[in-house]
Write an enzyme that holds these catalytic residues in place. Structure first.
Site, PDB file in Angstrom:
ATOM      1  N   ALA A  84      79.840  64.230  91.985  1.00  0.00           N
ATOM      2  CA  ALA A  84      79.041  62.686  92.217  1.00  0.00           C
ATOM      3  C   ALA A  84      80.193  62.001  92.831  1.00  0.00           C
ATOM      4  O   ALA A  84      81.346  62.257  92.745  1.00  0.00           O
ATOM      5  CB  ALA A  84      78.609  62.314  90.920  1.00  0.00           C
ATOM      6  N   ALA A 119      80.894  57.654  93.722  1.00  0.00           N
ATOM      7  CA  ALA A 119      80.406  56.276  93.558  1.00  0.00           C
ATOM      8  C   ALA A 119      81.480  55.357  94.362  1.00  0.00           C
ATOM      9  O   ALA A 119      82.418  55.841  94.684  1.00  0.00           O
ATOM     10  CB  ALA A 119      80.236  56.093  92.063  1.00  0.00           C
ATOM     11  N   SER A 120      81.231  54.194  94.206  1.00  0.00           N
ATOM     12  CA  SER A 120      82.046  53.000  94.753  1.00  0.00           C
ATOM     13  C   SER A 120      83.170  53.087  94.303  1.00  0.00           C
ATOM     14  O   SER A 120      84.332  52.615  95.033  1.00  0.00           O
ATOM     15  CB  SER A 120      81.228  51.575  95.075  1.00  0.00           C
ATOM     16  OG  SER A 120      81.036  51.407  93.546  1.00  0.00           O
ATOM     17  N   LEU A 121      83.461  53.187  92.881  1.00  0.00           N
ATOM     18  CA  LEU A 121      84.798  53.218  92.353  1.00  0.00           C
ATOM     19  C   LEU A 121      85.646  54.368  92.078  1.00  0.00           C
ATOM     20  O   LEU A 121      86.768  54.495  92.130  1.00  0.00           O
ATOM     21  CB  LEU A 121      84.579  52.407  90.824  1.00  0.00           C
ATOM     22  CG  LEU A 121      83.999  51.203  90.575  1.00  0.00           C
ATOM     23  CD1 LEU A 121      83.956  50.728  89.477  1.00  0.00           C
ATOM     24  CD2 LEU A 121      84.609  50.037  91.679  1.00  0.00           C
ATOM     25  N   GLY A 122      85.000  55.556  92.116  1.00  0.00           N
ATOM     26  CA  GLY A 122      85.670  56.929  92.181  1.00  0.00           C
ATOM     27  C   GLY A 122      84.504  58.093  92.536  1.00  0.00           C
ATOM     28  O   GLY A 122      83.346  57.826  92.620  1.00  0.00           O
ATOM     29  N   GLN A 123      85.143  59.319  92.194  1.00  0.00           N
ATOM     30  CA  GLN A 123      84.299  60.255  92.522  1.00  0.00           C
ATOM     31  C   GLN A 123      84.763  61.457  91.245  1.00  0.00           C
ATOM     32  O   GLN A 123      85.802  61.510  90.879  1.00  0.00           O
ATOM     33  CB  GLN A 123      84.249  60.902  93.913  1.00  0.00           C
ATOM     34  CG  GLN A 123      85.695  61.478  94.475  1.00  0.00           C
ATOM     35  CD  GLN A 123      85.527  61.733  95.892  1.00  0.00           C
ATOM     36  OE1 GLN A 123      84.714  60.832  96.482  1.00  0.00           O
ATOM     37  NE2 GLN A 123      86.057  62.644  96.283  1.00  0.00           N
ATOM     38  N   VAL A 124      83.821  62.230  90.987  1.00  0.00           N
ATOM     39  CA  VAL A 124      84.061  63.535  90.050  1.00  0.00           C
ATOM     40  C   VAL A 124      84.166  64.698  90.697  1.00  0.00           C
ATOM     41  O   VAL A 124      82.871  65.183  91.403  1.00  0.00           O
ATOM     42  CB  VAL A 124      83.134  63.394  88.983  1.00  0.00           C
ATOM     43  CG1 VAL A 124      83.430  64.444  87.878  1.00  0.00           C
ATOM     44  CG2 VAL A 124      82.980  62.051  88.309  1.00  0.00           C
ATOM     45  N   ASP A 143      76.254  51.410  78.896  1.00  0.00           N
ATOM     46  CA  ASP A 143      75.373  51.781  80.257  1.00  0.00           C
ATOM     47  C   ASP A 143      74.625  53.136  79.953  1.00  0.00           C
ATOM     48  O   ASP A 143      74.995  53.998  80.750  1.00  0.00           O
ATOM     49  CB  ASP A 143      76.352  51.942  81.259  1.00  0.00           C
ATOM     50  CG  ASP A 143      75.888  52.062  82.634  1.00  0.00           C
ATOM     51  OD1 ASP A 143      74.445  51.475  82.659  1.00  0.00           O
ATOM     52  OD2 ASP A 143      76.402  52.500  83.372  1.00  0.00           O
ATOM     53  N   LYS A 187      88.048  62.842  87.158  1.00  0.00           N
ATOM     54  CA  LYS A 187      87.474  61.657  87.851  1.00  0.00           C
ATOM     55  C   LYS A 187      88.657  60.979  88.681  1.00  0.00           C
ATOM     56  O   LYS A 187      89.721  60.836  87.878  1.00  0.00           O
ATOM     57  CB  LYS A 187      86.827  60.664  86.665  1.00  0.00           C
ATOM     58  CG  LYS A 187      86.136  59.386  87.337  1.00  0.00           C
ATOM     59  CD  LYS A 187      85.460  58.918  86.002  1.00  0.00           C
ATOM     60  CE  LYS A 187      84.862  57.504  86.438  1.00  0.00           C
ATOM     61  NZ  LYS A 187      84.300  56.817  85.277  1.00  0.00           N
TER      62      LYS A 187
END
Length: 557
Positions: free
Chosen positions: A126, A128-133, A282, A147
């Site tokens: 995945a 995202a705007s802050l990081g990826q995994v 969340d 991550k």
């Protein structure tokens, strides 16, 4: 205004959003319309398009996506259509290059990726705007996920927050809308949440903490971090194979015990919120997986909430009042949790919250979504001039997302019944927690100090009584000041009666013929009139200026 030239492009983006979505009045009040080269042309239909608003936030990047997620809890700021659109906000963008991933991991951990991992997939699971995994495998053979924080994202977030803060200051100082909703206060919540998410060491600590708190729930699993391979920019944790709850087919759902899983998950969140005061904030469906072993995995603990003991006690009372349909008690408890603003209409607030709770209870029986009611209370609070703490809206969002997950697992799940069933157990745990070793030792120290000082204090009191020196100081009305006030009132009344008598007497003497005249008018009545006028002016002066001056002097101003 604290406008920074270097941030002009970012100001334009924020102002553009305000104008596009129907708040050009705020832009004009704040004097920000100059940030736009020209007014954007949008139809009324486009302005009201909530889905487009969510898409625009996605285009602006991570900070604005997180802002949208925060706004999705603000029923007091946005209409219901916008809240639903923002709840679906997806933080899913193009991944950054694998060469950058290798560089960041190597720099952070201090060794090449090939030396640390026997396998490291280039394609992320995945992004995202802050990081990826990425999926990887340690040399020991253990599967893990890594991550990696997006390069340069911390600096961009700081600049975006600075821009939003400048705009928030202007809105709060120059618009009625800003003064009502206090954007700077809301932005502080966003800043705190974002900066915590950017520190992966904090997220690793959150994983360990939550796993310890939920160790009694055998159906709940939390991935453990690998400490030696975790830094502020890289988080390595155990890999848990599974699927998102929302990706499960109807057939797959029939193969699991959805009722037990939903009950355990909801119970686990009640314990997090009401007992531990530390909760996964969340729990949207993308962060909750069904593992291959048929358990529930809670992922992504970058956003967590912390609640004080007093707040938890009030929240417990509120949820119980809501679940049992006791509207007045729910309203009173909500008031204890926040602070009134200048124009707080308490009667209206009590009426609306009471009606909300009782109407929902009468209409739905026990099947009430506590999350939606808590969210609606935030809207009523803002409209009535009452301010609830940021934790309240975070809990509302958490419970709303949780409702969606448990209903996916068990469409017949009843949150209210679960709250009532576990209330006694949760209260017992709270009492046990309050009698913990740390709390007991603190109380013991206070009792020790009290016992040590008690004889001395008793002796001092007896000495004062024996010497007949005991005095009671009562902060009551100052009799001397009160008598002076009464005397002034009596003087004013007397003066008014004398002036009235002069005027009436002068009017009657005007009809009496007299050789003594002034300017052709009978002299004596005219003198009375003039005396009454002068006396009246002196009386007015004393009332307006002399009494006010005496008041200020007595108060030391």
């Amino acid at each position: 205004m604290n406008i920074k030239i270097e941030n002009l492009k970012r100001y334009k983006e924020v102002v553009w959003l305000l104008v596009k979505y129907g708040r050009s009045d705020i832009v004009k009040q704040a004097g920000l319309h100059g940030a736009l080269e020209k007014e954007p042309e949008f139809s009324e239909e486009e302005v009201k398009n909530a889905d487009q608003f969510a898409a625009d936030l996605e285009k602006l990047g991570g900070t604005y996506i997180k802002l949208g997620q925060l706004l999705s809890t603000r029923a007091d700021l946005l209409p219901a259509a916008y809240l639903k659109a923002l709840e679906r906000l997806q933080d899913d963008i193009e991944p950054f290059a694998f060469e950058e991933v290798e560089r960041i991991v190597s720099e952070e951990i201090g060794a090449r990726v090939s030396r640390i991992f026997s396998e490291f997939e280039e394609k992320p699971l995945a992004a995202a705007s802050l990081g990826q995994v990425h999926f990887a495998r340690l040399r020991s053979g253990q599967p893990v996920v890594v991550k990696v924080q997006r390069p340069g994202v911390r600096e961009k977030v700081v600049l975006d927050l600075e821009t939003l803060e400048d705009v928030a200051v202007i809105l709060d100082e120059h618009t009625e809308f800003g003064k009502r909703y206090d954007f700077q206060r809301n932005l502080r919540q966003l800043r705190k949440s974002l900066l915590q998410e950017l520190d992966y060491r904090r997220e690793a600590a959150n994983l360990i903490h939550l796993a310890e708190n939920l160790s009694e729930f055998k159906n709940i699993v939390i991935p453990f971090p690998v400490d030696d391979l975790t830094t502020s920019h890289v988080l390595t944790m155990e890999y848990i194979a599974g699927r998102k709850i929302t990706d499960l087919s109807p057939l797959a759902l029939t193969e699991i015990d959805g009722r037990d899983l939903a009950g355990d998950l909801f119970h686990a969140y009640l314990k997090q919120i009401l007992v531990d005061g530390f909760f996964h904030a969340d729990p949207h469906p993308g962060n909750i997986y069904l593992t291959e072993s048929g358990r529930i995995a809670l992922l992504d603990l970058g956003m967590v909430g912390r609640l004080s003991g007093g707040f938890r006690d009030k929240l417990t009372a509120l949820l119980l009042a809501v679940s049992e349909g006791r509207g007045e008690e729910a309203a009173n408890t909500a008031i204890k949790m926040g602070e009134p603003r200048r124009h707080f209409d308490q009667r209206e607030f009590m009426r609306r919250v009471g009606d909300l709770v009782e109407t929902e209870h009468n209409a739905g029986g026990e099947e009430i979504d506590a999350g939606s009611i808590v969210l609606e209370i935030t809207r009523i609070s803002a409209e009535c001039g009452f301010r609830l703490p940021p934790e309240f809206t975070m809990i509302a969002k958490t419970m709303l997302n949780l409702d969606k997950v448990v209903y996916t697992l068990d469409p017949d799940f009843n949150p209210n019944r679960s709250i009532k069933r576990h209330a006694a157990e949760l209260l017992r745990e709270r009492i046990t927690q309050s009698l913990s070793t740390d709390t007991f030792l603190g109380s013991a120290i206070e009792i020790k100090e009290f016992v040590q000082k008690l004889p001395t204090r008793v002796n001092n009191i007896l000495d004062v009584i024996g010497k007949n020196e005991l005095e009671l100081k009562v902060d009551a009305i100052d009799e001397k000041t009160l008598m002076v006030g009464f005397q002034k009132i009596a003087n004013r009344i007397t003066m008014g009666l004398i002036l009235a008598a002069l005027i009436i007497g002068a009017s009657m003497l005007m009809r009496v013929e007299s050789s003594f005249r002034i300017f052709g008018y009978p002299g004596l009545p005219l003198i009375f009139f003039l005396g009454a006028a002068v006396g009246g002016l002196v009386l007015i002066y004393n009332i307006l200026f002399q009494d006010e001056g005496d008041h200020f002097n007595k108060n030391g101003d």
